[in-house]
Design a protein around this motif. Structure first.
Motif, PDB file in Angstrom:
ATOM      1  N   MET A  66       0.838  -1.209   0.000  1.00  7.06           N
ATOM      2  CA  MET A  66       0.000   0.000   0.000  1.00  7.06           C
ATOM      3  C   MET A  66       0.875   1.261   0.000  1.00  7.06           C
ATOM      4  O   MET A  66       1.777   1.382   0.816  1.00  7.06           O
ATOM      5  N   ILE A  67       0.580   2.142  -0.918  1.00  8.79           N
ATOM      6  CA  ILE A  67       1.351   3.385  -1.005  1.00  8.79           C
ATOM      7  C   ILE A  67       1.102   4.267   0.215  1.00  8.79           C
ATOM      8  O   ILE A  67      -0.040   4.431   0.634  1.00  8.79           O
ATOM      9  N   GLU A  68       2.147   4.798   0.767  1.00 10.29           N
ATOM     10  CA  GLU A  68       2.024   5.742   1.872  1.00 10.29           C
ATOM     11  C   GLU A  68       2.724   7.041   1.500  1.00 10.29           C
ATOM     12  O   GLU A  68       3.499   7.081   0.540  1.00 10.29           O
ATOM     13  N   LEU A  69       2.443   8.075   2.266  1.00 13.65           N
ATOM     14  CA  LEU A  69       3.084   9.355   1.981  1.00 13.65           C
ATOM     15  C   LEU A  69       4.599   9.235   2.097  1.00 13.65           C
ATOM     16  O   LEU A  69       5.328   9.944   1.403  1.00 13.65           O
ATOM     17  N   ARG A  70       5.049   8.342   2.978  1.00 11.30           N
ATOM     18  CA  ARG A  70       6.483   8.124   3.118  1.00 11.30           C
ATOM     19  C   ARG A  70       7.121   7.856   1.758  1.00 11.30           C
ATOM     20  O   ARG A  70       8.161   8.418   1.431  1.00 11.30           O
ATOM     21  N   PHE A 110       6.186   8.831  -1.138  1.00 13.13           N
ATOM     22  CA  PHE A 110       6.258  10.081  -1.896  1.00 13.13           C
ATOM     23  C   PHE A 110       7.363  10.982  -1.347  1.00 13.13           C
ATOM     24  O   PHE A 110       8.115  11.576  -2.109  1.00 13.13           O
ATOM     25  N   ARG A 111       7.434  11.085  -0.030  1.00 11.22           N
ATOM     26  CA  ARG A 111       8.459  11.944   0.561  1.00 11.22           C
ATOM     27  C   ARG A 111       9.845  11.469   0.163  1.00 11.22           C
ATOM     28  O   ARG A 111      10.696  12.260  -0.240  1.00 11.22           O
ATOM     29  N   LEU A 120       8.058   1.435  -4.101  1.00  9.13           N
ATOM     30  CA  LEU A 120       7.210   2.366  -4.848  1.00  9.13           C
ATOM     31  C   LEU A 120       7.174   1.990  -6.321  1.00  9.13           C
ATOM     32  O   LEU A 120       6.115   1.963  -6.954  1.00  9.13           O
ATOM     33  N   GLU A 143       4.968  -0.887  -6.836  1.00  7.69           N
ATOM     34  CA  GLU A 143       3.558  -0.512  -6.734  1.00  7.69           C
ATOM     35  C   GLU A 143       3.093   0.194  -8.019  1.00  7.69           C
ATOM     36  O   GLU A 143       2.001  -0.049  -8.506  1.00  7.69           O
ATOM     37  N   VAL A 144       3.950   1.076  -8.521  1.00 11.03           N
ATOM     38  CA  VAL A 144       3.601   1.788  -9.755  1.00 11.03           C
ATOM     39  C   VAL A 144       3.652   0.824 -10.948  1.00 11.03           C
ATOM     40  O   VAL A 144       2.875   0.946 -11.894  1.00 11.03           O
ATOM     41  N   ALA A 165       6.481   0.408 -12.702  1.00 10.77           N
ATOM     42  CA  ALA A 165       7.386   0.982 -13.702  1.00 10.77           C
ATOM     43  C   ALA A 165       8.615   1.543 -13.005  1.00 10.77           C
ATOM     44  O   ALA A 165       8.553   1.914 -11.832  1.00 10.77           O
ATOM     45  N   ALA A 172       3.437  14.113  -7.136  1.00  6.50           N
ATOM     46  CA  ALA A 172       3.746  13.760  -5.749  1.00  6.50           C
ATOM     47  C   ALA A 172       3.958  15.034  -4.940  1.00  6.50           C
ATOM     48  O   ALA A 172       3.493  15.143  -3.805  1.00  6.50           O
TER      49      ALA A 172
END
Lengths: 310, 310
Positions: free
Chosen positions: B1-5, B7-8, B40, B43-44, B46, B69
DNA sequence: ATGATCCATACTTATAGAATATGATTATGA
DNA sequence: TCATAATCATATTCTATAAGTATGGATCAT
């Protein structure tokens, strides 16, 4: 530190108005959900829910946050999707060059159409130029790919992929003896029957000027030699298209790729050549050897498919 | 599961172009950062970075994601801020009611002004009505608060907070004997000196009609009784403002809150009363007992501060 | 050629999110 | 009125996973 989990949990609780039900929906137990909600409230520094004896309800602050949290969550999905689409080459920007003679080839138009259909997210910028300039712009990364005729040598660092070889036609002034002799076929200025290159031995040739597009120039001269004569060059036009104007003005004859026969019809008659091997104008797609971006990959794919079809 | 972490971390690596440096900036070690970036990418679906011998560089997909992001991260901050502001009452919407007589009181204007200054995010809707209607609308949650005169009984479920007691004035027709006798003070129709209620014993009284605003009506009559007479009621105006029109038309005299003396001056003279205890028109703020929203808390605060000042 | 740089991999540790058990509170119905 | 059910909060334990450590492998520069 706030994580998306907090937002996901928060939205679930807000929507259910009920911690226990929200926990079930999220597939976790109620206590950790309560904890995460508290953690979020601590981070925000304000209560987001009013705890009621049966369930919970949003406070004003919670209502404000709910709206924005939903947006954030959907924006995250959109961001990931956009990245995926870019990776698949369905999104991005390409700058494509083509020689002026290729501009009139149906392949270019059909590639653009095909790409619009299969990858609407890819924006195309088209740029016209002569072959050697295009090669330079490819190298300096100002272009992503280019349609070129025949480059003399294989330029290092570039892939030059042959697409098709187009028949070349003789362009004659309307009133030329040969044109008068052969009947017009369609309304397009296309003549019935073929002529031999040797018939043009005494003519003045108007050709696209040498330094910019060396390939075609050389092969025309070579073909004349093979037909037993050395052509008299009258004028070298700066642009391939302007050769046709000169022909229309009666200054001489020219040999041009078939796809160019569709314009400048008034004053010009086109005749197919009889000689074997056929004099052809190849069309190539050139791009850098490095791994192409997704969008470029898509583009190259479209070019190949369009090439096969035509 | 994607989290803001994710992205940061991703943004940090993208900005540094360097995993090790980004890790230092984030205050973690390089290996976990590499792992999170890989997660990440998985999840993406790519690659987001091209791994170079010295550093990393964004792929097209990575560039696309970076833009979005960054937006997501700043939107998260904005969302939390908005929630905080709402909690502090600096944001939200309020519907405020007031009796027509309160409309002319400087307090209302100054509250609105003060709230605009201290909490520009709060939007105010003002609604005029008579006291009993306002009380009903408060109960049914169509209003958040209301400025009312004196409600007969303390309405259950509501807080009715006294703000100030305003002096009441006698409104006389311009040509009335008493008005002629006393000199005008300012240009406003305000008379010099005071008169006793008893002087009005023989006059016809025009009062705001009873059912809508019972408080003032009763206290005026009580004051007259105390002054030794029972007032003759000529007409009951449907709106408090229209009592003044009737006075101007010479149909009788009235007793009105001082703040109303600032309008309808032509044809009307105002006189202060001499009697003790002073006949006053109280102004109250009413709102529901339940815990007020932040915006309402802010509003109430502004009202109290404005009340103290005036 | 050798060392430095830098990312990846393998493995360990520690944090914090999740589960379990239970308590507190407040409606609800007998 | 009391017992029960419902629901959120708290305390404690467990576990998944993020972070840390050690090291390997590739590439560039000297």
């Amino acid at each position: 530190m706030i994580e998306l989990r907090h937002f996901r949990y928060f939205v679930a609780v807000a929507e259910e108005g009920h911690v226990t039900r929200a926990a079930a929906r999220l597939g976790i137990q109620q206590p950790p959900l309560s904890q995460q909600i508290r953690a979020l409230e601590r981070e925000v520094g304000a209560q987001l829910f009013r705890r009621l004896p049966r369930g919970v309800e949003l406070t004003d602050a919670g209502r404000t946050l709910l709206e924005k949290a939903r947006l954030v969550l959907s924006d995250v999905d959109l961001a990931l999707d956009a990245a995926r689409r870019t990776a698949r080459g369905e999104q991005g920007g390409l700058v494509i060059g083509f020689t002026s003679s290729a501009a009139f080839h149906p392949l270019v138009a059909s590639v653009v159409r095909l790409l619009r259909q299969t990858a609407p997210g890819v924006t195309l910028a088209l740029r016209e130029g002569n072959t050697s300039d295009l090669i330079g712009e490819l190298r300096s990364e100002r272009l992503d790919a280019a349609f070129v005729r025949s480059p003399v040598e294989r330029p290092v660092g570039l892939v030059v992929e042959p697409l098709l070889a187009e028949e070349m036609l003789v362009a004659l002034p309307d009133q030329h003896a040969i044109a008068e002799r052969l009947a017009k076929r369609s309304g397009q200025g296309m003549l019935e029957g073929r002529i031999a290159l040797a018939e043009l031995a005494e003519e003045t040739f108007i050709l696209y000027r040498r330094p910019s597009g060396p390939g075609l120039y050389d092969s025309i001269i070579a073909a004349c030699r093979a037909a037993g004569f050395s052509p008299r060059i009258g004028q070298e036009a700066p642009q391939m298209v302007s050769t046709l104007s000169l022909v229309a003005a009666g200054l001489g004859v020219s040999v041009i790729p078939a796809s160019m026969a569709r314009l400048e019809t008034n004053g010009i008659a086109y005749a197919r050549l009889d000689d074997l091997p056929r004099l052809t104008a190849p069309l190539h797609l050139a791009y850098r050897e490095e791994k192409p971006s997704g969008a470029l990959e898509r583009f190259i794919d479209c070019v190949r498919r369009s090439g096969d079809a035509s």
